[in-house]
Design an enzyme around this catalytic site. Structure first.
Site, PDB file in Angstrom:
ATOM      1  CD  GLU A  46      -3.019   5.684   6.551  1.00 39.88           C
ATOM      2  OE1 GLU A  46      -3.003   5.739   5.311  1.00 39.88           O
ATOM      3  OE2 GLU A  46      -2.072   5.237   7.223  1.00 39.88           O
ATOM      4  CG  ASN A  50      -1.731   1.236   1.358  1.00 41.07           C
ATOM      5  OD1 ASN A  50      -1.816   2.026   0.412  1.00 41.07           O
ATOM      6  ND2 ASN A  50      -2.345   1.451   2.516  1.00 41.07           N
ATOM      7  CD1 TRP A  51       4.068   1.205  -2.526  1.00 38.93           C
ATOM      8  CD2 TRP A  51       3.763   1.891  -4.644  1.00 38.93           C
ATOM      9  NE1 TRP A  51       4.868   0.437  -3.348  1.00 38.93           N
ATOM     10  CE2 TRP A  51       4.705   0.838  -4.645  1.00 38.93           C
ATOM     11  CE3 TRP A  51       3.416   2.485  -5.854  1.00 38.93           C
ATOM     12  CZ2 TRP A  51       5.295   0.366  -5.809  1.00 38.93           C
ATOM     13  CZ3 TRP A  51       4.003   2.017  -7.023  1.00 38.93           C
ATOM     14  CH2 TRP A  51       4.937   0.969  -6.996  1.00 38.93           C
ATOM     15  CE  LYS A  52       0.030   3.558   4.672  1.00 40.46           C
ATOM     16  NZ  LYS A  52      -0.040   3.781   6.085  1.00 40.46           N
ATOM     17  CD  GLU A 105      -3.775  -2.502   7.347  1.00 44.60           C
ATOM     18  OE1 GLU A 105      -2.685  -2.846   6.902  1.00 44.60           O
ATOM     19  OE2 GLU A 105      -4.278  -1.395   7.122  1.00 44.60           O
ATOM     20  CB  SER A 109       4.737  -1.369  12.337  1.00 44.61           C
ATOM     21  OG  SER A 109       4.229  -0.056  12.482  1.00 44.61           O
ATOM     22  N   GLY A 130       1.904   2.402  10.863  1.00 42.21           N
ATOM     23  CA  GLY A 130       2.848   3.504  10.694  1.00 42.21           C
ATOM     24  C   GLY A 130       3.486   3.964  11.993  1.00 42.21           C
ATOM     25  N   GLY A 166       2.561  -0.986   4.490  1.00 44.85           N
ATOM     26  CA  GLY A 166       2.687   0.412   4.117  1.00 44.85           C
ATOM     27  C   GLY A 166       4.151   0.804   3.974  1.00 44.85           C
ATOM     28  N   GLY A 167       4.736   1.305   5.065  1.00 40.88           N
ATOM     29  CA  GLY A 167       6.096   1.865   5.036  1.00 40.88           C
ATOM     30  C   GLY A 167       7.128   0.985   4.337  1.00 40.88           C
ATOM     31  CG  HIS A 180      -5.998   2.012   5.053  1.00 38.26           C
ATOM     32  ND1 HIS A 180      -5.560   2.970   5.938  1.00 38.26           N
ATOM     33  CD2 HIS A 180      -4.967   1.151   4.880  1.00 38.26           C
ATOM     34  CE1 HIS A 180      -4.301   2.700   6.274  1.00 38.26           C
ATOM     35  NE2 HIS A 180      -3.922   1.595   5.649  1.00 38.26           N
TER      36      HIS A 180
HETATM   37  C1  PEP Z   1      -1.040   0.279   6.109  1.00 42.50           C
HETATM   38  O1  PEP Z   1      -1.174   1.492   6.044  1.00 42.50           O
HETATM   39  O2  PEP Z   1      -1.858  -0.480   5.548  1.00 42.50           O
HETATM   40  C2  PEP Z   1       0.096  -0.237   6.850  1.00 42.50           C
HETATM   41  C3  PEP Z   1       0.076  -1.472   7.259  1.00 42.50           C
HETATM   42  O3  PEP Z   1       1.120   0.659   7.074  1.00 42.50           O
HETATM   43  P1  PEP Z   1       2.508   0.351   7.831  1.00 42.50           P
HETATM   44  O4  PEP Z   1       3.054  -0.950   7.271  1.00 42.50           O
HETATM   45  O5  PEP Z   1       3.380   1.517   7.486  1.00 42.50           O
HETATM   46  O6  PEP Z   1       2.202   0.255   9.268  1.00 42.50           O
END
Ligand code: PEP
Length: 243
Positions: free
Chosen positions: A89, A9-11, A158, A204, A164, A225-226, A87
């Site tokens: 966010e 997930n590049w956001k 999640e 994370s 994040g 994500g990250g 999600h």
């Molecule tokens: C996400 O936003 O779906 C996610 C899992 O982010 P991160 O891996 O950065 O926690």
């Protein structure tokens, strides 16, 4: 662990090395990538068969006067195969509630795409011992009639406190929720799709903590994500899933 879903997930980012080098670095790894809408076609054009491409969001309506929105049908026409819905966010920053997310889920299924439905508790809910009940409630709220005709729906657990933040859930914590998710699906969702639903973890995930999650998480993959912005780290997660 079946190497079924490792979703980037590049956001609202692109990998620093750019789309082409990132996709090239994936080699034969079976991964999925959700770029920002406007890069969807570029990623579809550059991705080989082993890379599934999808979107991070979609509209809750099919078409019409909805300025700024993009429908699931349009995403399918751009080559998307899956869509992330719900999600945290979207829920927390943009105020999307369970009812809106249920409509988006229905749209994705009707477009013939695979929904990746995100659920998960916040810190307060976990501290209060309500994590499993909260996740079950989110699944019940997403029990739309369209699920009867869905070929596959992916559930991404999640926990909000882990996204994040650099604080991941442990394999043991994830396994407990994954079991509750499967129970809730069997109660609230049509049997066929409930039985087939892969359960992913996101929050994370990095090459440093993935082994515990693979070994003890009782899950079918990850939403990342990250660490998905760095092709080396993301590939290391794909390798870890084979162990
Ligand atoms: C996400 O936003 O779906 C996610 C899992 O982010 P991160 O891996 O950065 O926690």
């Amino acid at each position: 662990m079946p190497n079924r879903y490792l979703i980037a997930n590049w956001k609202m980012n692109l990998p620093p090395e750019g789309i082409g080098p990132f996709l090239g670095a994936m080699g034969q790894a079976n991964v999925a990538v959700a770029p920002p809408y406007v890069y969807l076609k570029d990623v579809v054009a550059g991705a080989k068969q082993n890379i599934l491409v999808g979107a991070q969001n979609c509209a809750d309506q099919k078409s019409g006067a909805f300025t700024g929105e993009i429908s699931a049908d349009m995403l399918r026409d751009c080559g998307a195969r899956f869509v992330i819905v719900g999600h945290s966010e979207r829920r927390n920053i943009y105020g999307e509630d369970d009812a809106l997310i249920a409509r988006k889920l229905a749209m994705v299924i009707e477009a013939g795409l695979i929904p990746v439905l995100c659920i998960g508790e916040n810190q307060q809910q976990r501290d209060g011992g309500h994590a499993t009940a909260f996740c079950s409630d989110q699944l019940r709220a997403a029990a739309v009639p369209q699920l009867e005709k869905a070929s596959e729906v992916v559930i991404a657990y999640e926990p909000i406190w882990a996204i994040g933040t650099g604080r991941n859930a442990t394999g043991e914590m994830v396994a407990e929720i994954a079991m509750a998710i499967r129970v809730a699906l069997s109660i609230f969702w049509p049997a066929g799709v409930a039985r087939r639903a892969p359960v992913l973890y996101g929050g994370s995930v990095t090459p440093d903590n993935v082994d515990d999650l693979v070994a003890h998480g009782e899950i079918d993959g990850f939403l990342v994500g990250g660490a998905s912005l760095d092709s080396k780290k993301f590939l290391a997660l794909a390798e870890a899933m084979k162990r």
